[in-house]
Design a protein around this motif. Structure first.
Motif, PDB file in Angstrom:
ATOM      1  N   ALA A  46      15.483  13.077   8.101  1.00 35.33           N
ATOM      2  CA  ALA A  46      13.660  13.491   7.377  1.00 35.33           C
ATOM      3  C   ALA A  46      13.247  12.546   6.672  1.00 35.33           C
ATOM      4  CB  ALA A  46      14.114  15.277   6.974  1.00 35.33           C
ATOM      5  N   ILE A  47      14.187  12.100   5.807  1.00 31.16           N
ATOM      6  CA  ILE A  47      13.562  11.135   4.989  1.00 31.16           C
ATOM      7  C   ILE A  47      12.927   9.828   5.512  1.00 31.16           C
ATOM      8  CG2 ILE A  47      13.464   9.200   2.977  1.00 31.16           C
ATOM      9  CD1 ILE A  47      15.070  11.867   1.652  1.00 31.16           C
ATOM     10  N   VAL A  48      13.078   9.430   6.258  1.00 34.17           N
ATOM     11  CA  VAL A  48      13.068   7.808   7.272  1.00 34.17           C
ATOM     12  C   VAL A  48      11.541   8.379   8.460  1.00 34.17           C
ATOM     13  CG1 VAL A  48      14.082   6.439   9.137  1.00 34.17           C
ATOM     14  CG2 VAL A  48      15.177   6.762   7.175  1.00 34.17           C
ATOM     15  N   VAL A  49      11.792   9.801   8.643  1.00 32.13           N
ATOM     16  CA  VAL A  49      10.461   9.967   9.286  1.00 32.13           C
ATOM     17  C   VAL A  49       9.417   9.915   8.803  1.00 32.13           C
ATOM     18  CG1 VAL A  49       9.777  11.061  11.411  1.00 32.13           C
ATOM     19  CG2 VAL A  49      11.848  10.558  11.357  1.00 32.13           C
ATOM     20  N   VAL A  50      10.315  11.530   7.964  1.00 35.53           N
ATOM     21  CA  VAL A  50       8.582  11.636   7.361  1.00 35.53           C
ATOM     22  C   VAL A  50       7.814  11.164   6.263  1.00 35.53           C
ATOM     23  CG1 VAL A  50       7.646  13.266   5.868  1.00 35.53           C
ATOM     24  CG2 VAL A  50       8.919  13.473   7.917  1.00 35.53           C
ATOM     25  N   GLY A  51       8.909   9.816   5.511  1.00 37.12           N
ATOM     26  CA  GLY A  51       8.504   9.174   4.314  1.00 37.12           C
ATOM     27  C   GLY A  51       7.055   7.865   5.242  1.00 37.12           C
ATOM     28  N   GLY A  52       8.463   7.785   6.402  1.00 37.02           N
ATOM     29  CA  GLY A  52       7.243   6.439   7.010  1.00 37.02           C
ATOM     30  C   GLY A  52       5.881   7.342   7.689  1.00 37.02           C
ATOM     31  N   ALA A  53       5.844   8.266   7.882  1.00 36.15           N
ATOM     32  CA  ALA A  53       4.771   8.510   8.368  1.00 36.15           C
ATOM     33  C   ALA A  53       3.851   8.976   6.658  1.00 36.15           C
ATOM     34  CB  ALA A  53       4.728  10.753   8.761  1.00 36.15           C
ATOM     35  N   ALA A  54       4.400   9.563   5.875  1.00 33.84           N
ATOM     36  CA  ALA A  54       3.468   9.533   4.549  1.00 33.84           C
ATOM     37  C   ALA A  54       2.902   8.722   4.529  1.00 33.84           C
ATOM     38  CB  ALA A  54       4.484  10.092   3.517  1.00 33.84           C
ATOM     39  N   LEU A  55       3.534   6.873   4.384  1.00 33.60           N
ATOM     40  CA  LEU A  55       2.564   5.625   4.055  1.00 33.60           C
ATOM     41  C   LEU A  55       1.838   5.734   4.828  1.00 33.60           C
ATOM     42  CD1 LEU A  55       6.336   4.194   3.701  1.00 33.60           C
ATOM     43  CD2 LEU A  55       4.698   3.999   1.881  1.00 33.60           C
ATOM     44  N   LEU A  56       2.156   5.467   6.136  1.00 35.02           N
ATOM     45  CA  LEU A  56       0.904   5.799   7.099  1.00 35.02           C
ATOM     46  C   LEU A  56      -0.558   6.272   6.757  1.00 35.02           C
ATOM     47  CD1 LEU A  56       2.194   5.249  10.759  1.00 35.02           C
ATOM     48  CD2 LEU A  56       1.005   3.741   9.741  1.00 35.02           C
ATOM     49  N   ASP A  57      -0.668   7.564   6.209  1.00 35.37           N
ATOM     50  CA  ASP A  57      -1.252   8.421   5.758  1.00 35.37           C
ATOM     51  C   ASP A  57      -2.083   7.501   5.022  1.00 35.37           C
ATOM     52  OD1 ASP A  57      -0.491  10.534   7.424  1.00 35.37           O
ATOM     53  OD2 ASP A  57       0.676  11.679   6.580  1.00 35.37           O
ATOM     54  N   ILE A  58      -1.332   7.240   3.739  1.00 32.66           N
ATOM     55  CA  ILE A  58      -2.201   7.171   2.468  1.00 32.66           C
ATOM     56  C   ILE A  58      -2.260   5.618   2.772  1.00 32.66           C
ATOM     57  CG2 ILE A  58      -1.447   5.509   0.729  1.00 32.66           C
ATOM     58  CD1 ILE A  58       1.500   8.232   0.006  1.00 32.66           C
ATOM     59  N   SER A  59      -2.032   4.752   3.325  1.00 37.52           N
ATOM     60  CA  SER A  59      -2.237   3.776   3.697  1.00 37.52           C
ATOM     61  C   SER A  59      -2.463   2.894   4.931  1.00 37.52           C
ATOM     62  CB  SER A  59      -2.228   2.683   2.826  1.00 37.52           C
ATOM     63  OG  SER A  59      -2.724   1.415   2.635  1.00 37.52           O
ATOM     64  N   PRO A  60      -2.796   3.620   6.104  1.00 37.58           N
ATOM     65  CA  PRO A  60      -2.830   3.471   7.529  1.00 37.58           C
ATOM     66  C   PRO A  60      -3.301   1.522   7.284  1.00 37.58           C
ATOM     67  CG  PRO A  60      -5.366   4.651   6.855  1.00 37.58           C
ATOM     68  CD  PRO A  60      -3.745   4.166   5.717  1.00 37.58           C
ATOM     69  N   GLU A  61      -4.295   0.801   6.515  1.00 39.75           N
ATOM     70  CA  GLU A  61      -4.654  -0.499   7.080  1.00 39.75           C
ATOM     71  C   GLU A  61      -3.022  -1.553   6.344  1.00 39.75           C
ATOM     72  OE1 GLU A  61      -5.518   0.685   2.985  1.00 39.75           O
ATOM     73  OE2 GLU A  61      -5.682   1.463   4.824  1.00 39.75           O
ATOM     74  N   ARG A  62      -1.822  -0.724   6.269  1.00 41.44           N
ATOM     75  CA  ARG A  62      -1.490  -1.787   6.102  1.00 41.44           C
ATOM     76  C   ARG A  62       0.056  -1.106   6.508  1.00 41.44           C
ATOM     77  NH1 ARG A  62       0.260  -1.803  -0.523  1.00 41.44           N
ATOM     78  NH2 ARG A  62       1.040  -3.537   0.399  1.00 41.44           N
ATOM     79  N   ALA A  63      -0.294  -0.543   7.451  1.00 41.06           N
ATOM     80  CA  ALA A  63       0.805  -0.244   8.252  1.00 41.06           C
ATOM     81  C   ALA A  63       1.994  -1.657   8.760  1.00 41.06           C
ATOM     82  CB  ALA A  63       0.511   0.147   9.953  1.00 41.06           C
ATOM     83  N   ALA A  64       1.876  -2.866   9.309  1.00 38.21           N
ATOM     84  CA  ALA A  64       2.624  -4.045   9.193  1.00 38.21           C
ATOM     85  C   ALA A  64       3.156  -3.969   7.938  1.00 38.21           C
ATOM     86  CB  ALA A  64       1.677  -5.258   9.970  1.00 38.21           C
ATOM     87  N   ARG A  65       2.533  -4.201   7.267  1.00 38.00           N
ATOM     88  CA  ARG A  65       2.964  -5.342   5.630  1.00 38.00           C
ATOM     89  C   ARG A  65       4.134  -3.605   5.129  1.00 38.00           C
ATOM     90  NH1 ARG A  65       4.626  -9.215   2.354  1.00 38.00           N
ATOM     91  NH2 ARG A  65       4.243  -8.606  -0.018  1.00 38.00           N
ATOM     92  N   SER A  66       3.533  -2.287   4.684  1.00 35.71           N
ATOM     93  CA  SER A  66       4.707  -1.686   4.443  1.00 35.71           C
ATOM     94  C   SER A  66       5.907  -1.418   4.821  1.00 35.71           C
ATOM     95  CB  SER A  66       3.642  -0.123   4.388  1.00 35.71           C
ATOM     96  OG  SER A  66       3.278   0.586   5.599  1.00 35.71           O
ATOM     97  N   GLY A  67       5.433  -1.394   6.762  1.00 37.57           N
ATOM     98  CA  GLY A  67       6.461  -1.183   8.139  1.00 37.57           C
ATOM     99  C   GLY A  67       7.624  -2.138   7.170  1.00 37.57           C
ATOM    100  N   THR A  68       7.717  -3.582   6.781  1.00 35.39           N
ATOM    101  CA  THR A  68       8.177  -4.742   6.545  1.00 35.39           C
ATOM    102  C   THR A  68       9.103  -4.102   5.308  1.00 35.39           C
ATOM    103  OG1 THR A  68       7.208  -6.646   7.715  1.00 35.39           O
ATOM    104  CG2 THR A  68       8.488  -6.873   6.512  1.00 35.39           C
ATOM    105  N   LEU A  69       8.257  -3.994   4.563  1.00 32.90           N
ATOM    106  CA  LEU A  69       8.467  -3.699   2.544  1.00 32.90           C
ATOM    107  C   LEU A  69       9.966  -2.434   2.837  1.00 32.90           C
ATOM    108  CD1 LEU A  69       5.269  -3.804   0.834  1.00 32.90           C
ATOM    109  CD2 LEU A  69       7.324  -5.850   0.667  1.00 32.90           C
ATOM    110  N   THR A  70       9.318  -1.606   3.993  1.00 34.45           N
ATOM    111  CA  THR A  70      10.699  -0.384   4.314  1.00 34.45           C
ATOM    112  C   THR A  70      11.551  -1.216   4.325  1.00 34.45           C
ATOM    113  OG1 THR A  70       8.189   0.978   4.445  1.00 34.45           O
ATOM    114  CG2 THR A  70      10.450   1.324   5.247  1.00 34.45           C
TER     115      THR A  70
END
Length: 394
Positions: free
Chosen positions: A95-119
């Motif tokens: 649940a943390i992996v999925v929902v944490g990723g979704a929350a990052l998109l909610d907070i900063s959708p324009e940085r999706a690729a960058r936050s994904g790499t850092l994650t």
């Protein structure tokens, strides 16, 4: 990072538990497989639950499950307790992996690729730090079955407080319908799906054995007593995988996936020779290279698939993908556990290495055949920026 660290803490300790309660290697793989079996349930359900009820409530429940699993580890009285603890942790981590990723998109959708790499980097660093820290404690004999879980629980409690005061990041909780996508694969992408899932499945099969039995196999091969060397093995795999995924993200997904599949096939076979040398440095280098190939094979396969999934089928296709990927994680691990129990871990490892190499090569062969048959008028892949964002969503 906390979730993946929690998943890695027991791996260097499995040999200590086995010595304490005198159970065979097969039971070690059952304990590991219990985690994967429930994690896929959490992965399939938690996204829909967080869309309906919000990210924060689901993350709060996930961290509570994490803490419950750690508590069971602390008071474990036998292998059955370890199975229960891993299942609780699997639900929370999935649940943390999925929902944490979704929350990052909610907070900063324009940085999706960058936050994904850092994650992705954070995940692997969390595993490496937990494995090395736990293995170091275990090597010293200073309460190794107690202190790692207490330290992890303390961090989890801090995270629980932060989640309790965090504002809900999802813009419209309560409006989404509650439902789990029905697993299916549209006909037009089935060839790409088969290629991607074979490559990802081979990569995860290697990862499952690495996290369950390979630490003890490596220690036996190198004639090193204690769990520290097993922690080094896990850290070498995860850190090299993180580096490979960062570098591989700059290149076309299909090329990265094919390179990873071929490299993993060759390196699994080379790993048999490395283990046969009994040299700790050679073994560490071999598994680090395998980790890099795993990172390329899985990351490239996932990116290649998401570039061609129709928007209306994204959830359904990814459901099938992760069901099969977790099946590849669990099934070979259990079979290796059976073989290790019957014939010994150092005897069964070369057999597993050959089969994993054949699975990787089958992915390359499938893509070669499909590429020759593929019409040139097929669907065009999405732009890299869109693919990067979809990777994070999936």
């Amino acid at each position: 990072m906390l979730g993946q660290a929690t998943s890695a803490i027991p791996s260097p300790l499995y040999s200590l538990y086995a010595d304490k309660w005198h159970y065979p290697p097969f039971l070690t793989t059952v304990i590991f497989a219990a985690y994967g079996a429930v994690a896929v349930v959490a992965i399939l359900c938690s996204g829909a639950l967080s869309d309906r009820y919000g990210r924060r409530p689901v993350l709060l429940v996930a961290v509570v499950l994490l803490l419950a699993g750690l508590a069971v580890f602390l008071f474990a009285t036998g292998p059955a307790s370890l199975v229960v603890a891993r299942m609780l942790n699997g639900l929370g981590i999935g649940a943390i992996v999925v929902v944490g990723g979704a929350a990052l998109l909610d907070i900063s959708p324009e940085r999706a690729a960058r936050s994904g790499t850092l994650t992705a980097v954070a995940f692997n660093v969390g595993i490496a730090v937990a494995a090395l820290g736990t293995a170091t404690l275990a090597q010293t004999g200073f309460h190794p079955l107690l202190l790692p879980y207490l330290a992890d629980a303390l961090i989890a409690l801090v995270l629980l407080v932060l989640l309790a005061v965090m504002r809900e990041p999802h813009p419209s909780p309560g409006g989404a319908p509650l439902g789990i996508p029905r697993p299916r694969v549209p006909k037009e992408i089935r060839g790409r799906f088969v290629f991607s899932v074979l490559g990802a499945g081979a990569a995860w099969a290697v990862l499952g054995v690495c996290f369950s039995l390979e630490p003890s196999i490596a220690s036996h091969a190198a004639h090193i007593d204690g769990p520290f060397f097993g922690g080094v093995i896990i850290a070498a795999v995860t850190l090299s995988a993180a580096c490979a995924q960062v570098v591989g993200g700059r290149y076309p997904a299909r090329t990265v996936a094919l390179t990873g599949d071929l490299a993993l096939a060759v390196l699994m076979l080379a790993g048999v020779g490395a283990f046969a040398t009994g040299d700790a440095v050679v073994i560490t280098v071999a598994v680090a290279l395998q980790g890099a190939a795993y990172g390329l094979a899985f990351g490239g396969s996932l990116r290649h698939l998401t570039a061609y999934i129709p928007a209306e089928s994204r959830g359904a296709v990814m459901s099938v993908f992760y069901l099969l990927a977790y099946g590849a994680l669990i099934t070979p691990t259990l079979l290796v556990g059976v073989g290790a129990t019957l014939w010994g871990d150092t005897t069964i490892f070369p057999v597993f290495a050959v089969l994993a190499a054949l699975l990787c090569l089958s992915a390359v062969l499938v893509e070669h055949v499909l590429e020759r048959r593929r019409p040139r008028t097929g669907a065009m892949p999405m732009p890299d920026a869109v693919v990067g964002e979809l990777d994070r969503v999936d």
